[in-house]
Design a protein around this motif. Structure first.
Motif, PDB file in Angstrom:
ATOM      1  N   VAL A 134     -12.480  -2.356  -3.070  1.00 26.11           N
ATOM      2  CA  VAL A 134     -12.776  -4.149  -2.491  1.00 26.11           C
ATOM      3  C   VAL A 134     -12.231  -5.074  -3.413  1.00 26.11           C
ATOM      4  O   VAL A 134     -11.032  -5.887  -1.679  1.00 26.11           O
ATOM      5  CB  VAL A 134     -13.948  -4.360  -3.165  1.00 26.11           C
ATOM      6  N   LEU A 135     -11.753  -5.115  -4.293  1.00 17.14           N
ATOM      7  CA  LEU A 135     -10.552  -6.011  -4.744  1.00 17.14           C
ATOM      8  C   LEU A 135      -8.850  -5.730  -4.093  1.00 17.14           C
ATOM      9  O   LEU A 135      -8.120  -6.151  -3.838  1.00 17.14           O
ATOM     10  CB  LEU A 135     -10.284  -5.958  -5.959  1.00 17.14           C
ATOM     11  N   HIS A 136      -8.989  -4.573  -4.439  1.00 14.74           N
ATOM     12  CA  HIS A 136      -7.289  -3.853  -3.252  1.00 14.74           C
ATOM     13  C   HIS A 136      -7.237  -4.466  -1.718  1.00 14.74           C
ATOM     14  O   HIS A 136      -6.967  -4.559  -0.900  1.00 14.74           O
ATOM     15  CB  HIS A 136      -7.399  -2.347  -3.543  1.00 14.74           C
ATOM     16  N   ALA A 137      -8.569  -4.236  -1.254  1.00 11.51           N
ATOM     17  CA  ALA A 137      -8.822  -4.611   0.665  1.00 11.51           C
ATOM     18  C   ALA A 137      -8.331  -6.623  -0.123  1.00 11.51           C
ATOM     19  O   ALA A 137      -7.203  -7.056   1.404  1.00 11.51           O
ATOM     20  CB  ALA A 137      -9.782  -4.928   0.761  1.00 11.51           C
ATOM     21  N   VAL A 138      -8.523  -7.068  -0.706  1.00  8.58           N
ATOM     22  CA  VAL A 138      -8.254  -8.358  -1.116  1.00  8.58           C
ATOM     23  C   VAL A 138      -6.533  -8.324  -1.613  1.00  8.58           C
ATOM     24  O   VAL A 138      -5.865  -9.100  -0.475  1.00  8.58           O
ATOM     25  CB  VAL A 138      -8.960  -8.950  -1.802  1.00  8.58           C
ATOM     26  N   GLU A 139      -6.157  -7.781  -2.109  1.00  9.63           N
ATOM     27  CA  GLU A 139      -4.289  -7.646  -2.348  1.00  9.63           C
ATOM     28  C   GLU A 139      -3.584  -7.282  -0.613  1.00  9.63           C
ATOM     29  O   GLU A 139      -2.851  -7.771  -0.427  1.00  9.63           O
ATOM     30  CB  GLU A 139      -4.627  -6.690  -3.126  1.00  9.63           C
ATOM     31  N   TYR A 140      -4.200  -6.064  -0.172  1.00  6.75           N
ATOM     32  CA  TYR A 140      -4.104  -5.525   0.783  1.00  6.75           C
ATOM     33  C   TYR A 140      -2.980  -6.381   1.945  1.00  6.75           C
ATOM     34  O   TYR A 140      -2.939  -7.171   2.652  1.00  6.75           O
ATOM     35  CB  TYR A 140      -4.793  -4.781   1.353  1.00  6.75           C
ATOM     36  N   MET A 141      -4.941  -7.531   2.412  1.00  3.87           N
ATOM     37  CA  MET A 141      -4.597  -8.957   3.002  1.00  3.87           C
ATOM     38  C   MET A 141      -3.704  -9.792   2.538  1.00  3.87           C
ATOM     39  O   MET A 141      -2.939 -10.325   3.623  1.00  3.87           O
ATOM     40  CB  MET A 141      -5.836  -8.928   3.603  1.00  3.87           C
ATOM     41  N   ILE A 142      -3.831  -9.603   1.238  1.00  2.86           N
ATOM     42  CA  ILE A 142      -2.793 -11.127   1.004  1.00  2.86           C
ATOM     43  C   ILE A 142      -1.237 -10.554   1.333  1.00  2.86           C
ATOM     44  O   ILE A 142      -0.624 -11.743   1.227  1.00  2.86           O
ATOM     45  CB  ILE A 142      -3.297 -11.710  -0.835  1.00  2.86           C
ATOM     46  N   ALA A 143      -1.478  -9.015   1.322  1.00  2.00           N
ATOM     47  CA  ALA A 143      -0.131  -8.686   1.553  1.00  2.00           C
ATOM     48  C   ALA A 143       0.413  -8.886   3.046  1.00  2.00           C
ATOM     49  O   ALA A 143       1.617  -9.650   3.211  1.00  2.00           O
ATOM     50  CB  ALA A 143       0.476  -7.177   0.572  1.00  2.00           C
ATOM     51  N   GLN A 144      -0.598  -8.082   3.656  1.00  2.00           N
ATOM     52  CA  GLN A 144      -0.016  -8.315   5.317  1.00  2.00           C
ATOM     53  C   GLN A 144       0.075 -10.297   5.514  1.00  2.00           C
ATOM     54  O   GLN A 144       0.839 -10.086   5.946  1.00  2.00           O
ATOM     55  CB  GLN A 144      -1.821  -8.077   5.820  1.00  2.00           C
ATOM     56  N   ASN A 145      -0.400 -10.749   4.779  1.00  2.00           N
ATOM     57  CA  ASN A 145      -0.031 -12.822   5.247  1.00  2.00           C
ATOM     58  C   ASN A 145       1.204 -13.179   5.060  1.00  2.00           C
ATOM     59  O   ASN A 145       1.837 -13.744   5.553  1.00  2.00           O
ATOM     60  CB  ASN A 145      -1.266 -13.354   3.921  1.00  2.00           C
ATOM     61  N   ARG A 146       1.701 -12.017   3.600  1.00  2.00           N
ATOM     62  CA  ARG A 146       2.785 -13.161   3.322  1.00  2.00           C
ATOM     63  C   ARG A 146       3.791 -11.468   4.410  1.00  2.00           C
ATOM     64  O   ARG A 146       5.300 -11.604   4.218  1.00  2.00           O
ATOM     65  CB  ARG A 146       4.028 -12.668   2.038  1.00  2.00           C
ATOM     66  N   THR A 147       3.616 -10.772   4.863  1.00  2.00           N
ATOM     67  CA  THR A 147       4.137  -9.983   5.848  1.00  2.00           C
ATOM     68  C   THR A 147       4.825  -9.744   6.869  1.00  2.00           C
ATOM     69  O   THR A 147       4.090 -10.256   8.181  1.00  2.00           O
ATOM     70  CB  THR A 147       4.302  -8.457   5.551  1.00  2.00           C
ATOM     71  N   PHE A 148       6.267 -10.333   7.554  1.00  2.14           N
ATOM     72  CA  PHE A 148       6.213 -10.847   8.957  1.00  2.14           C
ATOM     73  C   PHE A 148       6.693  -9.166   9.542  1.00  2.14           C
ATOM     74  O   PHE A 148       7.338  -8.852   9.583  1.00  2.14           O
ATOM     75  CB  PHE A 148       7.919 -11.343   8.634  1.00  2.14           C
ATOM     76  N   GLY A 149       5.970  -9.826  10.715  1.00  5.48           N
ATOM     77  CA  GLY A 149       5.579  -8.842  11.523  1.00  5.48           C
ATOM     78  C   GLY A 149       4.110  -8.761  11.582  1.00  5.48           C
ATOM     79  O   GLY A 149       3.535  -7.652  12.981  1.00  5.48           O
ATOM     80  N   SER A 150       4.065  -8.975  10.389  1.00  2.00           N
ATOM     81  CA  SER A 150       2.336  -8.600  10.664  1.00  2.00           C
ATOM     82  C   SER A 150       1.473  -9.295  11.524  1.00  2.00           C
ATOM     83  O   SER A 150       1.398 -10.673  12.067  1.00  2.00           O
ATOM     84  CB  SER A 150       1.257  -8.195   9.113  1.00  2.00           C
ATOM     85  N   PRO A 151       0.297  -8.828  11.970  1.00  5.68           N
ATOM     86  CA  PRO A 151      -0.416  -9.734  12.593  1.00  5.68           C
ATOM     87  C   PRO A 151      -1.678 -10.792  11.789  1.00  5.68           C
ATOM     88  O   PRO A 151      -2.181 -11.568  12.422  1.00  5.68           O
ATOM     89  CB  PRO A 151      -1.555  -8.912  13.394  1.00  5.68           C
ATOM     90  N   PHE A 152      -1.422 -10.475  10.431  1.00  7.45           N
ATOM     91  CA  PHE A 152      -1.904 -11.296   9.605  1.00  7.45           C
ATOM     92  C   PHE A 152      -1.005 -12.387   9.156  1.00  7.45           C
ATOM     93  O   PHE A 152      -1.652 -13.638   8.432  1.00  7.45           O
ATOM     94  CB  PHE A 152      -2.929 -10.831   8.987  1.00  7.45           C
ATOM     95  N   TYR A 153       0.271 -12.636   9.188  1.00  7.37           N
ATOM     96  CA  TYR A 153       1.609 -13.564   9.102  1.00  7.37           C
ATOM     97  C   TYR A 153       0.800 -14.736   9.247  1.00  7.37           C
ATOM     98  O   TYR A 153       1.215 -15.264   9.918  1.00  7.37           O
ATOM     99  CB  TYR A 153       2.220 -12.636   9.465  1.00  7.37           C
ATOM    100  N   HIS A 154       1.441 -15.606   7.784  1.00  5.61           N
ATOM    101  CA  HIS A 154       0.810 -16.704   7.220  1.00  5.61           C
ATOM    102  C   HIS A 154      -0.427 -17.319   8.328  1.00  5.61           C
ATOM    103  O   HIS A 154      -0.794 -17.980   9.004  1.00  5.61           O
ATOM    104  CB  HIS A 154       2.015 -17.408   7.904  1.00  5.61           C
ATOM    105  N   ARG A 155      -1.381 -16.344   7.964  1.00  2.00           N
ATOM    106  CA  ARG A 155      -2.945 -16.749   9.446  1.00  2.00           C
ATOM    107  C   ARG A 155      -3.900 -16.689   8.097  1.00  2.00           C
ATOM    108  O   ARG A 155      -4.875 -16.737   8.594  1.00  2.00           O
ATOM    109  CB  ARG A 155      -3.145 -16.095  10.388  1.00  2.00           C
TER     110      ARG A 155
END
Length: 509
Positions: A134-155
């Motif tokens: 569960v905590l890894h899922a949190v970290e994974y999505m936070i990394a997606q938020n920082r990754t340009f090109g991710s559908p969750f970039y700055h979202r």
């Protein structure tokens, strides 16, 4: 568009509510294949697992191309362990993932089946492994938020994170919140558990608001694990227990079943209650909103489905116990009643006995007082040195009828007066039936044999009486609280006699 129990029905088959956003579609995104995770700090059993998850979010159009341009909260959903080798259980709580996504959350359902083989005390039944995923899922999505090109970039609003778990997933989110407070320090704002497992799981120690739902007909975790782990948790944050008469364990999923357990409620009713209460909890503690008067749903003042019988126990982190020595145990005692010397002046006072609530049928670790009455105007009397309760908004306590006692009639409620007295000798009273309908009779579990000790669900119900209902008192100098059994017998109520248990007598907000 139609309204069901206060919820709007989205197009397609997704039950949920939208706020001011345009009606659209629930869209999904899967974590790319061949992702793995290496466990860092769990008991033995497994080192590396596949990391699979599905992300849900709402689009403003039918093609999943237009999304909210505002930052959205992040919610991680942890499923339970389903028997008989059912695959992809992480896709089996879409009623909840779709619902929360429709309210604007980015919702991630994590595959926890990868640790289903972990059984027994050596691995703590895989609860720590699930919590770390569960905590890894949190970290994974936070990394997606920082990754340009991710559908969750700055979202993603990385300051607003919540965890929701069912069964062993409920134990997992409690583990995750505890571990996070000590090691990760991510801003987990709220957790919600549905029939959580308490084996291999410490209670919630982190200062995170905790909502727990438990069905009285739970045929899997029938030993009251939900109320048990909830009651042993911290009081450093608000918490709420919702006891649902006739609800079972597996109907909190899309379609999983467990043959031995029965249910008085439909699966749709389970979903309605879980969606409504979890969404209300997250609106208040994750999103910092109170849309559609969600606080009234949390306090039981507005019902989710008039045909449903359920009881709420809300406890705030800001409270003043009547007895200060041990605020987590029972807050009144015979010593408090008698030490000031006023007991002799009180007529028809009922005797109170200390009891432990550490097993069936109470499902609540801790102490309580038990007493009974069989005559008009008998009462429990709590007298104490003057307390300054002026900064608190409610008089609160938790109470249950004693199942099977000869002074209680089956399926009949109790009504009586609660009287508060100040140091000036002024008293004011409130009638219990004005608050959530009075004191209910405990439910019997239709999922268990009649002679099973876990059949009886004698779970404490919380009452919160607003201070303004006690007129004309000086709340800076409160000296007594009485429970006076003077109400006449009426429809659905047997008040001439009774035996009850009482705990957590306090002033609170």
């Amino acid at each position: 568009m139609c309204c069901i129990g206060g919820f709007l029905l989205l197009p397609s088959c997704h039950l949920g509510v939208t706020d001011t956003r345009t009606m659209g579609k629930i869209c999904t995104w899967d974590v790319p294949a061949k992702e793995t995770y290496v466990f860092q700090d769990v008991p033995t059993g497994v080192d590396t697992v596949d990391f699979k998850a599905r992300v849900y979010r709402v689009s403003h159009d039918a093609t999943c191309t237009t999304f909210d341009d505002q930052l959205q909260p992040l919610v991680i959903v942890a499923h339970g362990r389903v028997m008989a080798g059912v695959p992809n259980n992480y896709l089996g709580m879409t009623y909840m993932t779709n619902h929360l996504a429709s309210w604007g959350d980015i919702v991630v359902s994590v595959n926890l089946d990868v640790v289903n083989a972990l059984q027994g005390a050596e691995t703590q039944w895989g609860i720590p492994h699930r919590g770390e995923l569960v905590l890894h899922a949190v970290e994974y999505m936070i990394a997606q938020n920082r990754t340009f090109g991710s559908p969750f970039y700055h979202r993603i609003d990385t300051t607003k994170i919540a965890l929701v778990g069912h069964s062993r997933g409920g134990g997992a989110v409690i583990y995750a919140a505890n571990y996070n407070e000590l090691h990760r320090k991510r801003p987990i704002k709220a957790i919600a558990t549905l029939s959580p497992a308490n084996f291999g799981t410490r209670p919630l120690l982190a200062a995170v608001p905790h909502l727990c739902l438990y069905g009285t007909w739970d045929g899997d975790l029938y030993e009251g694990q939900g109320p048990d782990i909830w009651s042993r948790g911290t009081r450093r944050a608000p918490r709420e227990l919702v006891e649902i008469y006739g609800a079972n364990h597996y109907y909190f999923t899309d379609n999983a079943c467990f043959e031995p357990e029965k249910s008085e409620l439909s699966r749709a009713d389970h979903h309605l209650l879980a969606q409504g209460m979890v969404n209300a909890w997250l609106d208040r503690y994750l999103r910092s909103l109170d849309r559609y008067y969600w606080s009234s749903y949390l306090m039981g003042e507005t019902r989710l489905g008039q045909q449903l019988e359920y009881y709420v126990s809300f406890q705030d982190a800001d409270y003043l116990p009547i007895q200060k020595e041990d605020p987590l145990a029972y807050t009144g005692s015979r010593e408090v009643v008698s030490k000031i010397g006023r007991k002799a002046a009180v007529k028809k006072e009922c005797e109170l006995t200390d009891v432990a609530m550490c097993g069936p049928p109470d499902y609540c670790v801790g102490a309580a007082m038990r007493g009974g009455w069989d005559g008009r105007k008998e009462h429990f009397n709590f007298v104490f040195e003057p307390l300054d309760a002026s900064t608190y908004s409610h008089l609160c306590f938790r109470m249950s009828q004693v199942h099977g006692d000869s002074l209680n009639l089956i399926d009949r409620k109790k009504d009586f007066h609660v009287v508060v007295t100040d140091d000036n000798g002024h008293s004011a009273k409130a009638r219990l039936s004005d608050y959530l309908g009075g004191l209910q009779y405990p439910d019997l579990s239709g999922s268990l044999p009649p002679d099973d000790p876990n059949n009886r669900k004698q779970i404490m119900r919380g009452f919160r009486i607003p201070k303004y209902d006690f007129k004309g008192l000086d709340f800076s100098k409160i000296v007594a609280v009485r429970f006076v059994f003077d109400r006449p017998v009426s429809k659905d109520y047997d008040n001439k006699s009774g035996t009850i248990k009482l705990t957590d007598l306090e002033f609170s907000n």
